[in-house]
Design a protein around this motif. Structure first.
Motif, PDB file in Angstrom:
ATOM      1  N   MET A   1      -6.536 -58.846 -32.072  1.00 57.57           N
ATOM      2  CA  MET A   1      -7.603 -59.477 -32.156  1.00 57.57           C
ATOM      3  C   MET A   1      -8.436 -58.909 -31.159  1.00 57.57           C
ATOM      4  O   MET A   1      -9.129 -59.533 -30.418  1.00 57.57           O
ATOM      5  N   GLY A   2      -8.080 -57.713 -30.534  1.00 53.02           N
ATOM      6  CA  GLY A   2      -9.006 -57.077 -29.658  1.00 53.02           C
ATOM      7  C   GLY A   2      -8.763 -57.822 -28.305  1.00 53.02           C
ATOM      8  O   GLY A   2      -9.873 -57.874 -27.510  1.00 53.02           O
ATOM      9  N   GLY A   3      -7.843 -58.338 -27.812  1.00 57.14           N
ATOM     10  CA  GLY A   3      -7.661 -59.453 -26.947  1.00 57.14           C
ATOM     11  C   GLY A   3      -8.672 -60.340 -26.738  1.00 57.14           C
ATOM     12  O   GLY A   3      -9.103 -60.943 -25.567  1.00 57.14           O
ATOM     13  N   GLY A   4      -8.923 -60.793 -27.890  1.00 61.43           N
ATOM     14  CA  GLY A   4      -9.931 -61.918 -28.198  1.00 61.43           C
ATOM     15  C   GLY A   4     -11.461 -61.702 -28.787  1.00 61.43           C
ATOM     16  O   GLY A   4     -12.034 -62.307 -29.308  1.00 61.43           O
ATOM     17  N   ILE A   5     -11.808 -60.278 -28.542  1.00 63.56           N
ATOM     18  CA  ILE A   5     -12.989 -60.029 -29.173  1.00 63.56           C
ATOM     19  C   ILE A   5     -13.402 -60.021 -30.444  1.00 63.56           C
ATOM     20  O   ILE A   5     -14.324 -60.650 -31.128  1.00 63.56           O
TER      21      ILE A   5
ATOM     22  N   TYR B   1      -8.677 -53.714 -22.519  1.00 61.98           N
ATOM     23  CA  TYR B   1      -9.598 -53.486 -23.938  1.00 61.98           C
ATOM     24  C   TYR B   1     -10.946 -52.980 -23.728  1.00 61.98           C
ATOM     25  O   TYR B   1     -11.892 -53.674 -23.430  1.00 61.98           O
ATOM     26  N   ALA B   2     -10.942 -51.814 -24.099  1.00 66.98           N
ATOM     27  CA  ALA B   2     -12.204 -51.134 -23.550  1.00 66.98           C
ATOM     28  C   ALA B   2     -13.546 -51.598 -24.214  1.00 66.98           C
ATOM     29  O   ALA B   2     -14.628 -51.422 -23.548  1.00 66.98           O
ATOM     30  N   PHE B   3     -13.452 -52.392 -25.375  1.00 69.27           N
ATOM     31  CA  PHE B   3     -14.515 -52.735 -25.998  1.00 69.27           C
ATOM     32  C   PHE B   3     -15.031 -54.060 -25.297  1.00 69.27           C
ATOM     33  O   PHE B   3     -16.177 -54.780 -25.820  1.00 69.27           O
ATOM     34  N   TYR B   4     -14.452 -54.387 -24.214  1.00 64.63           N
ATOM     35  CA  TYR B   4     -15.120 -55.683 -23.538  1.00 64.63           C
ATOM     36  C   TYR B   4     -16.484 -54.949 -22.385  1.00 64.63           C
ATOM     37  O   TYR B   4     -17.101 -55.706 -22.026  1.00 64.63           O
ATOM     38  N   GLN B   5     -16.430 -53.673 -22.608  1.00 63.42           N
ATOM     39  CA  GLN B   5     -17.318 -53.012 -21.722  1.00 63.42           C
ATOM     40  C   GLN B   5     -18.374 -52.241 -22.437  1.00 63.42           C
ATOM     41  O   GLN B   5     -18.197 -51.700 -23.464  1.00 63.42           O
ATOM     42  N   GLY B   6     -19.334 -52.087 -21.704  1.00 59.83           N
ATOM     43  CA  GLY B   6     -20.495 -50.802 -22.066  1.00 59.83           C
ATOM     44  C   GLY B   6     -20.848 -51.043 -23.576  1.00 59.83           C
ATOM     45  O   GLY B   6     -20.958 -52.156 -23.956  1.00 59.83           O
ATOM     46  N   GLU B   7     -21.329 -49.683 -24.005  1.00 57.49           N
ATOM     47  CA  GLU B   7     -21.745 -49.774 -25.515  1.00 57.49           C
ATOM     48  C   GLU B   7     -20.650 -49.951 -26.342  1.00 57.49           C
ATOM     49  O   GLU B   7     -20.748 -50.340 -27.850  1.00 57.49           O
ATOM     50  N   LYS B   8     -19.221 -50.070 -26.098  1.00 60.12           N
ATOM     51  CA  LYS B   8     -18.240 -50.421 -26.993  1.00 60.12           C
ATOM     52  C   LYS B   8     -18.262 -51.798 -27.419  1.00 60.12           C
ATOM     53  O   LYS B   8     -18.081 -52.117 -28.485  1.00 60.12           O
ATOM     54  N   PHE B   9     -18.886 -52.573 -26.429  1.00 61.52           N
ATOM     55  CA  PHE B   9     -18.984 -54.058 -26.869  1.00 61.52           C
ATOM     56  C   PHE B   9     -20.055 -54.233 -27.870  1.00 61.52           C
ATOM     57  O   PHE B   9     -19.887 -54.981 -28.924  1.00 61.52           O
TER      58      PHE B   9
ATOM     59  N   LEU C   1     -19.488 -54.362 -36.032  1.00 63.90           N
ATOM     60  CA  LEU C   1     -18.184 -54.509 -36.871  1.00 63.90           C
ATOM     61  C   LEU C   1     -18.159 -55.925 -37.109  1.00 63.90           C
ATOM     62  O   LEU C   1     -17.955 -56.316 -38.346  1.00 63.90           O
ATOM     63  N   ILE C   2     -18.166 -56.733 -36.215  1.00 60.69           N
ATOM     64  CA  ILE C   2     -17.747 -58.191 -36.273  1.00 60.69           C
ATOM     65  C   ILE C   2     -19.038 -58.849 -37.353  1.00 60.69           C
ATOM     66  O   ILE C   2     -18.239 -59.376 -38.328  1.00 60.69           O
ATOM     67  N   HIS C   3     -20.125 -58.282 -36.939  1.00 60.91           N
ATOM     68  CA  HIS C   3     -21.121 -58.719 -37.981  1.00 60.91           C
ATOM     69  C   HIS C   3     -20.902 -58.499 -39.744  1.00 60.91           C
ATOM     70  O   HIS C   3     -20.687 -59.176 -40.421  1.00 60.91           O
ATOM     71  N   ARG C   4     -20.369 -57.205 -39.810  1.00 61.83           N
ATOM     72  CA  ARG C   4     -20.060 -56.711 -40.874  1.00 61.83           C
ATOM     73  C   ARG C   4     -18.759 -57.538 -41.642  1.00 61.83           C
ATOM     74  O   ARG C   4     -18.821 -58.192 -42.861  1.00 61.83           O
TER      75      ARG C   4
END
Ligand SMILES: NC(=O)c1ccc[n+]([C@@H]2O[C@H](COP(=O)([O-])OP(=O)(O)OC[C@H]3O[C@@H](n4cnc5c(N)ncnc54)[C@H](OP(=O)(O)O)[C@@H]3O)[C@@H](O)[C@H]2O)c1
Length: 306
Positions: free
Chosen positions: A204-208, A229-237, A243-246
């Motif tokens: 679950m992406g660490g919650g994301i 989890y890299a997607f908590y930061q910067g433009e990865k978020f 992706l979540i929207h889709r």
């Protein structure tokens, strides 16, 4: 719950497993010990028998909570714990030397209140120790009946192959989710071919990937979710939000979609779900009640890779 055979055995492990990093509380926005305890009980009640923990999670706290919670139903639980991440003062170091492993297993057995750990995993590679020496040390523990099965986490293909030349590594634990699909390139096909069970973490992406963050969360600098989890930061978020929207268009609860997408991939033995309380346990393990259709799996697979 659904179960699969643990590689090379008739033992059954649940296809969804309970992750306990959050129980460690530190650097994870805190956690409540009683809630963690109840989360294990609830997961077992729902048929989850595969429980993943590590000495690293709260410096032994997560193992202690798991140990207390499974005490009355030890035979029903399949416990995975780890070695090789050592805390010294405020520092964390890697140590997969035979001496360190033989110390660590005793502490884990004490905290978990078990004689034999079902699955013992190297937590991270240790470049300072020959993998041959590490696996020999693990085999010794197996002979002593302190651990039943062996596995590794976060190994690349080369290191995994080296380890396999020395002993029967039954499991690879790796990060794998809709946000992190690197594993698909080499490791998943290799494990599928060799019959190695893949335990996926960070599903679950660490919650994301639960979709609960409408804006980038303000987590402390040392918060594990943000650091790991890299997607908590910067433009990865921002990318993760696209992706979540889709994914929202598919009409399923996102946490369950994230778990089912991983557990339904070929070669996945178990998808872990980190849960901080009973409510998250119920929300996450409810994913077992439905499957993504092959059409949905295909559509999701076609979404731009992260
Ligand atoms: N071997 C390794 O190197 C390694 C590395 C990482 C993890 N792991 C293992 O894999 C397990 C799973 O990974 P993970 O816990 O890091 O990540 P995860 O399962 O992707 O995310 C877990 C976190 O998401 C949040 N969450 C879970 N269910 C939720 C729900 N229904 N609604 C809203 N939020 C929810 C919770 O945190 P909040 O409530 O704080 O948002 C929870 O701690 C770990 O617990 C650990 O056992 C192993």
């Amino acid at each position: 719950m659904k179960y699969v055979n643990f590689p090379g055995t008739e033992e059954k492990v649940s296809v969804l497993g309970l992750g306990t990093w959050v129980f460690g509380a530190e650097n994870w926005g805190g956690a409540d010990e009683q809630q963690s305890f109840l989360a294990v009980e609830k997961a077992m009640e729902l048929g989850v028998n595969f429980i993943d923990t590590a000495p690293f999670y709260g410096n032994g706290l997560a193992e202690k909570i798991v140990g207390r919670a499974i005490k009355k139903c030890r035979d029903k639980a399949f416990i995975a714990t780890k070695c090789g991440l050592i805390r010294e003062g405020g520092w964390v170091s890697h140590n997969l030397s035979p001496e360190s492993i033989s110390r660590e297993i005793e502490l884990s057995r004490q905290r978990l209140l078990v004689d034999e750990v079902d699955l013992y995993l190297c937590h991270w590679p240790d470049p300072a120790v020959a993998i041959e020496d590490t696996v020999e040390a693990l085999l010794k523990l197996q002979k002593q009946k302190k651990v039943r099965h062996l596995g590794v986490c976060n190994f690349d293909l080369n290191l995994l192959k080296k380890a396999l030349r020395v002993g029967p590594i039954k499991v690879l634990q790796v990060q794998y989710s809709l946000l992190e699909r690197e594993t698909e390139k080499e490791l998943l096909p290799f494990c599928l071919e060799k019959g190695i069970g893949v335990m996926a973490y960070g599903v679950m992406g660490g919650g994301i990937l639960t979709g609960k963050y409408l804006e980038k969360p303000q987590l402390a600098k040392k918060d594990a979710r943000r650091m790991f989890y890299a997607f908590y930061q910067g433009e990865k978020f921002e990318k993760s939000q696209k992706l979540i929207h889709r994914l929202q268009g598919l009409g399923h609860p996102l946490n369950q979609l994230a778990l089912n997408w991983v557990r339904q991939q070929p070669g996945i033995m178990t998808a872990l779900a980190g849960c901080r309380n009973v409510a998250q346990v119920a929300e996450n393990f409810g994913a077992i009640d439905w499957d993504l259709s092959s059409d949905e799996l295909e559509r999701i697979g076609e979404l731009e890779k992260f």
